[in-house]
Write a protein that holds these residues in place. Structure first.
Motif, PDB file in Angstrom:
ATOM      1  N   TYR A   2      42.003  -6.882  31.811  1.00 59.56           N
ATOM      2  CA  TYR A   2      41.515  -7.755  32.867  1.00 59.56           C
ATOM      3  C   TYR A   2      40.008  -7.900  32.814  1.00 59.56           C
ATOM      4  CZ  TYR A   2      45.558  -9.009  35.622  1.00 59.56           C
ATOM      5  OH  TYR A   2      46.711  -9.592  36.054  1.00 59.56           O
ATOM      6  N   ALA A   3      39.331  -6.764  32.638  1.00 58.00           N
ATOM      7  CA  ALA A   3      37.876  -6.783  32.613  1.00 58.00           C
ATOM      8  C   ALA A   3      37.385  -7.686  31.486  1.00 58.00           C
ATOM      9  CB  ALA A   3      37.340  -5.361  32.433  1.00 58.00           C
ATOM     10  N   PHE A   4      38.025  -7.574  30.326  1.00 63.69           N
ATOM     11  CA  PHE A   4      37.651  -8.370  29.167  1.00 63.69           C
ATOM     12  C   PHE A   4      37.867  -9.863  29.439  1.00 63.69           C
ATOM     13  CE2 PHE A   4      38.629  -9.872  24.745  1.00 63.69           C
ATOM     14  CZ  PHE A   4      37.353  -9.686  24.254  1.00 63.69           C
ATOM     15  N   LEU A   5      39.033 -10.181  30.029  1.00 64.59           N
ATOM     16  CA  LEU A   5      39.338 -11.581  30.334  1.00 64.59           C
ATOM     17  C   LEU A   5      38.371 -12.165  31.346  1.00 64.59           C
ATOM     18  CD1 LEU A   5      43.193 -12.005  30.601  1.00 64.59           C
ATOM     19  CD2 LEU A   5      41.590 -13.128  29.067  1.00 64.59           C
ATOM     20  N   VAL A   6      38.070 -11.371  32.377  1.00 67.82           N
ATOM     21  CA  VAL A   6      37.152 -11.850  33.407  1.00 67.82           C
ATOM     22  C   VAL A   6      35.782 -12.108  32.787  1.00 67.82           C
ATOM     23  CG1 VAL A   6      35.910 -11.194  35.510  1.00 67.82           C
ATOM     24  CG2 VAL A   6      38.373 -10.795  35.334  1.00 67.82           C
ATOM     25  N   LEU A   7      35.355 -11.210  31.897  1.00 68.00           N
ATOM     26  CA  LEU A   7      34.070 -11.382  31.236  1.00 68.00           C
ATOM     27  C   LEU A   7      34.045 -12.714  30.464  1.00 68.00           C
ATOM     28  CD1 LEU A   7      31.310 -10.090  30.377  1.00 68.00           C
ATOM     29  CD2 LEU A   7      32.503  -9.318  28.330  1.00 68.00           C
TER      30      LEU A   7
ATOM     31  N   VAL B  85      49.929 -10.422  31.119  1.00 73.41           N
ATOM     32  CA  VAL B  85      48.965 -10.168  32.172  1.00 73.41           C
ATOM     33  C   VAL B  85      49.231 -11.172  33.279  1.00 73.41           C
ATOM     34  CG1 VAL B  85      46.518 -10.141  32.742  1.00 73.41           C
ATOM     35  CG2 VAL B  85      47.280  -9.404  30.499  1.00 73.41           C
ATOM     36  N   ALA B  86      49.336 -10.686  34.524  1.00 75.72           N
ATOM     37  CA  ALA B  86      49.547 -11.607  35.626  1.00 75.72           C
ATOM     38  C   ALA B  86      48.351 -12.555  35.698  1.00 75.72           C
ATOM     39  CB  ALA B  86      49.687 -10.829  36.931  1.00 75.72           C
ATOM     40  N   GLY B  87      48.623 -13.840  35.852  1.00 75.20           N
ATOM     41  CA  GLY B  87      47.535 -14.803  35.973  1.00 75.20           C
ATOM     42  C   GLY B  87      46.946 -15.210  34.641  1.00 75.20           C
ATOM     43  N   ASP B  88      47.631 -14.914  33.531  1.00 73.18           N
ATOM     44  CA  ASP B  88      47.044 -15.298  32.250  1.00 73.18           C
ATOM     45  C   ASP B  88      47.015 -16.810  32.070  1.00 73.18           C
ATOM     46  OD1 ASP B  88      49.696 -15.725  31.757  1.00 73.18           O
ATOM     47  OD2 ASP B  88      49.661 -14.899  29.731  1.00 73.18           O
ATOM     48  N   GLY B  89      47.895 -17.519  32.817  1.00 71.34           N
ATOM     49  CA  GLY B  89      47.857 -18.982  32.770  1.00 71.34           C
ATOM     50  C   GLY B  89      46.525 -19.509  33.271  1.00 71.34           C
ATOM     51  N   ALA B  90      46.050 -18.940  34.367  1.00 75.49           N
ATOM     52  CA  ALA B  90      44.778 -19.376  34.949  1.00 75.49           C
ATOM     53  C   ALA B  90      43.630 -19.113  33.972  1.00 75.49           C
ATOM     54  CB  ALA B  90      44.534 -18.654  36.270  1.00 75.49           C
ATOM     55  N   PHE B  91      43.650 -17.934  33.333  1.00 75.28           N
ATOM     56  CA  PHE B  91      42.612 -17.622  32.354  1.00 75.28           C
ATOM     57  C   PHE B  91      42.643 -18.634  31.209  1.00 75.28           C
ATOM     58  CE2 PHE B  91      42.727 -13.273  34.189  1.00 75.28           C
ATOM     59  CZ  PHE B  91      41.383 -13.193  34.495  1.00 75.28           C
ATOM     60  N   ARG B  92      43.855 -18.962  30.785  1.00 73.78           N
ATOM     61  CA  ARG B  92      43.995 -19.911  29.687  1.00 73.78           C
ATOM     62  C   ARG B  92      43.364 -21.253  30.058  1.00 73.78           C
ATOM     63  NH1 ARG B  92      49.725 -19.760  26.544  1.00 73.78           N
ATOM     64  NH2 ARG B  92      49.685 -17.670  27.403  1.00 73.78           N
ATOM     65  N   VAL B  93      43.637 -21.707  31.277  1.00 76.44           N
ATOM     66  CA  VAL B  93      43.106 -22.995  31.721  1.00 76.44           C
ATOM     67  C   VAL B  93      41.575 -22.965  31.741  1.00 76.44           C
ATOM     68  CG1 VAL B  93      42.947 -24.579  33.680  1.00 76.44           C
ATOM     69  CG2 VAL B  93      45.153 -23.650  33.016  1.00 76.44           C
ATOM     70  N   ILE B  94      41.013 -21.850  32.212  1.00 76.53           N
ATOM     71  CA  ILE B  94      39.555 -21.741  32.259  1.00 76.53           C
ATOM     72  C   ILE B  94      38.961 -21.702  30.849  1.00 76.53           C
ATOM     73  CG2 ILE B  94      37.646 -20.213  32.868  1.00 76.53           C
ATOM     74  CD1 ILE B  94      39.306 -19.359  35.318  1.00 76.53           C
ATOM     75  N   LEU B  95      39.538 -20.861  29.987  1.00 75.63           N
ATOM     76  CA  LEU B  95      38.953 -20.670  28.663  1.00 75.63           C
ATOM     77  C   LEU B  95      39.087 -21.912  27.791  1.00 75.63           C
ATOM     78  CD1 LEU B  95      40.103 -16.995  28.015  1.00 75.63           C
ATOM     79  CD2 LEU B  95      37.881 -17.809  28.795  1.00 75.63           C
ATOM     80  N   PHE B  96      40.072 -22.764  28.106  1.00 76.33           N
ATOM     81  CA  PHE B  96      40.280 -23.974  27.312  1.00 76.33           C
ATOM     82  C   PHE B  96      39.404 -25.134  27.815  1.00 76.33           C
ATOM     83  CE2 PHE B  96      42.816 -27.692  25.849  1.00 76.33           C
ATOM     84  CZ  PHE B  96      42.923 -27.350  24.508  1.00 76.33           C
ATOM     85  N   LEU B  97      38.838 -24.973  29.010  1.00 72.60           N
ATOM     86  CA  LEU B  97      38.076 -26.062  29.642  1.00 72.60           C
ATOM     87  C   LEU B  97      37.021 -26.704  28.728  1.00 72.60           C
ATOM     88  CD1 LEU B  97      37.425 -27.665  32.313  1.00 72.60           C
ATOM     89  CD2 LEU B  97      35.748 -25.884  32.792  1.00 72.60           C
ATOM     90  N   PRO B  98      36.206 -25.914  27.989  1.00 71.01           N
ATOM     91  CA  PRO B  98      35.180 -26.562  27.152  1.00 71.01           C
ATOM     92  C   PRO B  98      35.754 -27.567  26.159  1.00 71.01           C
ATOM     93  CG  PRO B  98      34.751 -24.214  27.306  1.00 71.01           C
ATOM     94  CD  PRO B  98      36.087 -24.452  27.949  1.00 71.01           C
ATOM     95  N   GLN B  99      37.026 -27.405  25.795  1.00 69.63           N
ATOM     96  CA  GLN B  99      37.646 -28.327  24.847  1.00 69.63           C
ATOM     97  C   GLN B  99      37.855 -29.721  25.431  1.00 69.63           C
ATOM     98  OE1 GLN B  99      39.049 -28.304  21.542  1.00 69.63           O
ATOM     99  NE2 GLN B  99      37.513 -26.716  21.356  1.00 69.63           N
TER     100      GLN B  99
END
Lengths: 272, 318
Positions: A12-17, B127-141
């Protein structure tokens, strides 16, 4: 699964970073666009949308967003029609000479724009299609043929064979088969294709820079580039204009996240 | 496919039973398969025509142009391969090629490596919420390239937020004009590319992780593999295709860099951040040497093609 609690916390910490690294520049820019300070200093106590109307005026967004919208909507529609018809031809009907024609289309997937823009410019210039929205639509549509054909061909080929056979037994002609039998099932894939094409066309900078010149025809991306070099001092207005120009694609992305991400992934994998 | 099998069968039958197509009536009797393929040609015709006009014809013309010296106005002179030789002999053009090779490290290798590590961590468990992380990390594209250029142009500017932070923590020495510095402009542009491409690489690798059977991880664990061993034995081989695709897209993207450089440094300071696409634009539309511009375009396309072929060959081996 043998994953410890510590590992989960670390993940989680890594992802948040990572998320913070991606979002901080964007967030800074959004806040700048909402702050009154022209030098770009963020003023959290005075956030307002006041910059937006002013940026709209100064960057002439009325004209340039219209240009982008007209070109993008027409191009996406034409791209969809061409992709569906040629994907249907190559995927279901078969095409005379496809042993030669299909590899030729595939070659188009690999050729980068740089290898053709120079002669294309002179060619279109001779027939009055430079500095023209129609010209832009045709360029976007023509360069999209390889990906569109490839995409729709794969979609049609993945459909149950019985469907096509049954339609044939029913005596449907080719148009009825495409329109009434295949298209209803292909809708989600066509939507994804249109979303990707929308993003690529709206975000285009290189082609618009080369092929458009008069101020009343420029697309929003090129106009924003010019605005940037003219108004280096009003960072907040620049930010506001940038936000308005990226808004259509970002909003579509937030609505259709799955289609965008899946579309880019499967499109890329198909290319390989 | 069955459709093909059926139609080719009927073609065989048609050929056998009707050796003289014009036997009955005045009208040629084509086999069902041929008729259908003619119809197919008609359906594909609009797309093929536009593709030919916009892509194929200019592509061939580009090769012709590249053999001439031409300013766009006066009579062109034939110079053979001079424009190609010049690409590698002219210091400015050669530099632009070196610059994009540096960019390849930042646009392709760095985000791919980071993406692999991230996917390796995430792939081991949901990981719970990995969909949200994916959406954020893909945003620059999905962000418009010009907006990416503007955002980062300001972030890295002399009085931008990065330098404000550096000064606030006492690192005033480091607070330089990143994009205006002869040493740092190119790596700074490169890092913007890393920021943009990371999401693409990650998303591709995560989709690849989904195709690796869970049993392989269990088998690796039974063999006593730790997280690193597991990554080397299972994850990396399983992601070979996806890694190839990610590298192909990002490397060709780096070789073709234009929007970002044009809207931040314009190739400067001096010529510290020029790219072939930038030189092409200058030669084509600013200081017309059409033949040279065409040769740059062809060479760029050939490099991209070679990268794609080389990487897909690599993926097929082993």
């Amino acid at each position: 699964m043998r994953t410890s609690r510590g590992e989960t916390v670390l993940n989680y910490a890594f992802l948040v970073l990572l998320a913070v690294v991606v979002l901080v520049p964007v967030a800074w820019f959004v806040l700048t666009g909402l702050s009154p300070n022209r030098a770009g200093t963020i003023d959290l106590t005075n956030l307002s949308f006041a910059n937006f109307p002013e940026a709209w005026e100064q960057a002439d967004l009325g004209h340039t967003l219209t240009a982008s919208a007209v070109i993008t909507v027409c191009a996406v529609a034409l791209q969809a029609v061409l992709a569906i018809t040629s994907g249907y031809a190559f995927g279901i009907l078969g095409v005379i000479g496809d042993r030669l024609l299909f590899p030729l289309v595939l070659l188009g997937l690999m050729v980068s724009l740089e290898a053709l823009v120079v002669p294309l410019y002179y060619q279109l210039h001779d027939i009055g299609l430079t500095d023209s929205w129609l010209g832009m639509v045709l360029i976007h549509a023509g360069t999209s043929v390889p990906f569109g054909t490839f995409w729709m061909r794969a979609v049609f080929r993945a459909m149950p064979v019985g469907l096509v056979d049954a339609a044939r037994v029913d005596g449907s002609n080719s148009w009825q088969m495409l329109w009434h039998v295949l298209m209803p099932m292909a809708k989600p894939a066509v939507l994804t294709l249109c979303l990707l094409n929308f993003m690529w066309t709206w975000n285009d900078y290189f082609l618009s820079l080369i092929f458009l010149s008069s101020p009343d025809k420029l697309t929003a991306t090129v106009a924003l580039g010019n605005f940037q070099s003219m108004y280096t001092t009003s960072v907040n207005l620049l930010a506001a204009a940038s936000l308005m120009i990226s808004a259509p694609v970002v909003l579509l992305y937030l609505f259709f996240q799955r289609q965008f991400i899946q579309g880019v992934v499967s499109g890329a994998l198909k290319d390989a | 496919m069955t459709v093909d099998a059926v139609s080719s069968n009927s073609a065989v039958v048609a050929r056998a039973s009707a050796p003289h197509p014009k036997a009955r009536g005045g009208r040629p009797r084509l086999s069902r398969r041929t008729r259908q393929r003619l119809l197919g040609l008609a359906y594909a015709a609009p797309a093929l025509a536009l593709f030919t006009a916009i892509v194929l014809v200019p592509l061939v013309q580009s090769m012709v142009y590249s053999g001439y010296q031409w300013d766009g106005v006066s009579e062109p002179t034939f110079v053979g391969f001079d424009n190609y030789v010049n690409f590698f002999a002219d210091p400015d053009l050669r530099d632009s090629l070196v610059h994009v090779l540096v960019l390849v490290v930042f646009f392709a290798l760095l985000p791919s490596a980071l993406g692999l590590v991230t996917a390796g961590l995430l792939g081991r468990e949901r990981v719970a919420g990995d969909g949200a992380f994916r959406v954020i990390l893909f945003l620059p594209q999905v962000l418009t390239s010009i907006v990416v250029a503007i955002v980062w142009g300001r972030v890295l500017g002399p009085d931008g937020p990065l330098n404000t932070v550096l000064r606030a923590v006492g690192l005033d020495v480091l607070a330089i004009n990143w994009l205006g510095d002869f040493t740092w402009a190119l790596p700074a542009l490169g890092l913007i590319g890393s920021w943009t491409n990371f999401g693409l690489c990650l998303v591709l690798f995560l989709s690849g992780m989904g195709t690796i059977p869970k049993e392989r991880y269990e088998a690796a664990r039974l063999d006593g593999a730790g997280p690193l061993g597991e990554f080397r034995a299972v994850t990396l081989p399983g992601l070979r295709t996806h890694l190839t695709v990610a590298l192909t897209l990002t490397i060709t993207g780096a070789l073709r860099t234009f929007d970002l450089v044009w809207n931040t440094t314009r190739g400067g300071p001096g010529s510290a951040t020029t790219t072939p696409a930038l030189m092409l634009y200058r030669f084509a539309f600013k200081d017309p040497q059409i033949g040279q511009a065409s040769a740059i375009g062809i060479v760029t396309a050939v490099f991209c093609l070679l990268v794609a072929l080389f990487l897909s060959r690599m993926a097929e081996q082993r």
